[in-house]
Design an enzyme around this catalytic site. Structure first.
Site, PDB file in Angstrom:
ATOM      1  N   GLU A 145      21.826 -88.178  23.595  1.00 18.02           N
ATOM      2  CA  GLU A 145      22.817 -87.158  23.941  1.00 18.02           C
ATOM      3  C   GLU A 145      24.187 -87.494  23.351  1.00 18.02           C
ATOM      4  O   GLU A 145      24.855 -86.633  22.765  1.00 18.02           O
ATOM      5  CB  GLU A 145      22.924 -87.036  25.464  1.00 18.02           C
ATOM      6  CG  GLU A 145      21.691 -86.456  26.129  1.00 18.02           C
ATOM      7  CD  GLU A 145      21.737 -86.500  27.649  1.00 18.02           C
ATOM      8  OE1 GLU A 145      20.810 -85.990  28.285  1.00 18.02           O
ATOM      9  OE2 GLU A 145      22.717 -87.059  28.193  1.00 18.02           O
ATOM     10  N   ARG A 166      15.364 -78.190  32.608  1.00 17.14           N
ATOM     11  CA  ARG A 166      14.879 -78.962  33.751  1.00 17.14           C
ATOM     12  C   ARG A 166      13.395 -78.690  33.992  1.00 17.14           C
ATOM     13  O   ARG A 166      12.619 -79.613  34.270  1.00 17.14           O
ATOM     14  CB  ARG A 166      15.693 -78.629  35.001  1.00 17.14           C
ATOM     15  CG  ARG A 166      15.314 -79.456  36.232  1.00 17.14           C
ATOM     16  CD  ARG A 166      16.251 -79.148  37.402  1.00 17.14           C
ATOM     17  NE  ARG A 166      15.924 -79.976  38.562  1.00 17.14           N
ATOM     18  CZ  ARG A 166      15.035 -79.640  39.487  1.00 17.14           C
ATOM     19  NH1 ARG A 166      14.409 -78.483  39.389  1.00 17.14           N
ATOM     20  NH2 ARG A 166      14.785 -80.440  40.513  1.00 17.14           N
ATOM     21  N   THR A 210      17.695 -91.592  26.567  1.00 18.36           N
ATOM     22  CA  THR A 210      18.036 -90.163  26.507  1.00 18.36           C
ATOM     23  C   THR A 210      19.549 -89.989  26.422  1.00 18.36           C
ATOM     24  O   THR A 210      20.047 -89.159  25.647  1.00 18.36           O
ATOM     25  CB  THR A 210      17.491 -89.424  27.740  1.00 18.36           C
ATOM     26  OG1 THR A 210      16.074 -89.577  27.804  1.00 18.36           O
ATOM     27  CG2 THR A 210      17.827 -87.941  27.671  1.00 18.36           C
ATOM     28  N   ASN A 250      24.929 -87.457  35.693  1.00 18.65           N
ATOM     29  CA  ASN A 250      24.904 -86.920  37.059  1.00 18.65           C
ATOM     30  C   ASN A 250      24.016 -87.853  37.882  1.00 18.65           C
ATOM     31  O   ASN A 250      22.787 -87.755  37.845  1.00 18.65           O
ATOM     32  CB  ASN A 250      24.364 -85.497  37.084  1.00 18.65           C
ATOM     33  CG  ASN A 250      24.476 -84.849  38.443  1.00 18.65           C
ATOM     34  OD1 ASN A 250      24.355 -85.510  39.472  1.00 18.65           O
ATOM     35  ND2 ASN A 250      24.705 -83.537  38.470  1.00 18.65           N
ATOM     36  N   LYS A 304      25.054 -78.731  27.955  1.00 15.18           N
ATOM     37  CA  LYS A 304      26.239 -79.185  28.682  1.00 15.18           C
ATOM     38  C   LYS A 304      27.506 -78.967  27.866  1.00 15.18           C
ATOM     39  O   LYS A 304      28.564 -78.643  28.419  1.00 15.18           O
ATOM     40  CB  LYS A 304      26.073 -80.662  29.060  1.00 15.18           C
ATOM     41  CG  LYS A 304      25.006 -80.901  30.116  1.00 15.18           C
ATOM     42  CD  LYS A 304      24.941 -82.352  30.568  1.00 15.18           C
ATOM     43  CE  LYS A 304      23.938 -82.530  31.695  1.00 15.18           C
ATOM     44  NZ  LYS A 304      23.868 -83.916  32.193  1.00 15.18           N
ATOM     45  N   ARG A 346      10.181 -86.279  25.381  1.00 14.74           N
ATOM     46  CA  ARG A 346      11.052 -86.316  26.564  1.00 14.74           C
ATOM     47  C   ARG A 346      12.433 -86.848  26.231  1.00 14.74           C
ATOM     48  O   ARG A 346      13.455 -86.276  26.645  1.00 14.74           O
ATOM     49  CB  ARG A 346      10.399 -87.183  27.648  1.00 14.74           C
ATOM     50  CG  ARG A 346      11.314 -87.578  28.814  1.00 14.74           C
ATOM     51  CD  ARG A 346      11.842 -86.375  29.558  1.00 14.74           C
ATOM     52  NE  ARG A 346      12.691 -86.736  30.673  1.00 14.74           N
ATOM     53  CZ  ARG A 346      13.970 -87.059  30.590  1.00 14.74           C
ATOM     54  NH1 ARG A 346      14.570 -87.095  29.411  1.00 14.74           N
ATOM     55  NH2 ARG A 346      14.673 -87.339  31.683  1.00 14.74           N
ATOM     56  N   GLU A 379      19.803 -88.115  38.678  1.00 12.06           N
ATOM     57  CA  GLU A 379      19.002 -89.274  38.281  1.00 12.06           C
ATOM     58  C   GLU A 379      18.268 -89.874  39.482  1.00 12.06           C
ATOM     59  O   GLU A 379      17.087 -90.236  39.392  1.00 12.06           O
ATOM     60  CB  GLU A 379      19.887 -90.332  37.620  1.00 12.06           C
ATOM     61  CG  GLU A 379      20.434 -89.899  36.270  1.00 12.06           C
ATOM     62  CD  GLU A 379      21.357 -90.945  35.655  1.00 12.06           C
ATOM     63  OE1 GLU A 379      21.416 -92.081  36.193  1.00 12.06           O
ATOM     64  OE2 GLU A 379      22.011 -90.639  34.636  1.00 12.06           O
TER      65      GLU A 379
END
Length: 258
Positions: free
Chosen positions: A249, A18, A245, A194, A166, A155, A198
């Site tokens: 993932e 983060r 992103t 989540n 996770k 990013r 966001e």
């Protein structure tokens, strides 16, 4: 500085990630502000407009040429040996300095969504960000484009590290494994998502873009004349960065058990 240098294979955490992602928000906003000071200069995105000494066979755009030559230099100083850096062009030369040792945090994969990043950046971001027409600042525009693209790429590909962190959550790992084995992309994405995070991200981006996009007067106050359209920054993340992103993932986790 790359947070992976000198770290152990177990050093990955959502809190550390983060911090990295928040710093990248700053990098991306400032890069967009720099690009916005120049006109669209659409000619630099059109293939075959120029010939390049020593690369007569190259028929791409000026930006593609500039990006390729920039990445050749970066490759020589081992930029793309870092597991959080992904080039837009191939092939690239080998590094001229000894490699660094990085912890093997990620499972081996070949996921690279840079073609998608380049496409949405050129088709949606630049036209909305810059005033139409040309101001002849082709080199300056391309330089800023490269900075934007490389920051966005880093990013978005950090999604691999987020997914790995996770996946390692002992409370959720069995669910991830179940959905990976059944190839259930939607269920994996739902576990990853989540909404509160966001929403907080988009709110933070809007505030940052508003502040960073204004000059400070001699008296120390803001001049209330933004150098960038705040909505474009938020839209960039909402429509492109966050969904892409998640795509990274999910792709990464689908190959996590291979």
């Amino acid at each position: 500085m790359n947070f992976l240098v000198g770290a152990s294979e177990n050093a990955i955490s959502l809190e550390k990630l983060r911090e990295v992602l928040i710093r990248l928000e700053d990098t991306i906003i400032f890069a967009l502000i720099e690009r916005a000071q120049f006109a669209h200069n659409e000619v630099i995105y059109k293939p075959g407009m120029y010939k390049y000494e020593g690369s007569e066979e190259f028929n791409g755009s000026f930006l593609e040429y500039f990006l390729r030559e920039s990445e050749k230099v970066h490759a020589k100083v081992r930029r793309y040996q870092s597991p959080d850096e992904y080039p837009f062009t191939h092939p690239l030369p080998d590094p001229i300095i000894p490699p660094l040792e990085y912890p093997k945090v990620l499972k081996k994969n070949d996921i690279n969504v840079n073609p998608k990043i380049l496409k949405f950046y050129l088709e949606h971001i630049v036209p909305a960000l810059c005033v139409p027409g040309t101001d002849l600042n082709y080199g300056s525009s391309a330089t800023r484009d490269v900075a934007c693209l490389q920051a966005l790429s880093q990013r978005i590909h950090y999604g691999k590290f987020v997914a790995e962190a996770k996946f390692r959550d002992p409370n959720l790992q069995s669910k991830y494994i179940e959905h990976i084995k059944s190839r259930n992309s939607e269920a994996i994405e739902e576990l990853l998502t989540n909404k509160k995070v966001e929403e907080a991200l988009l709110k933070r981006l809007r505030h940052k873009a508003l502040i960073y996009g204004q000059d400070v007067t001699d008296s120390g106050s803001l001049n209330n004349s933004p150098k960038i359209n705040i909505d474009i920054v938020v839209e960039l993340y909402e429509k492109w960065v966050i969904p892409l992103t998640k795509d990274v993932e999910v792709q990464y986790l689908l190959s996590r058990l291979d």
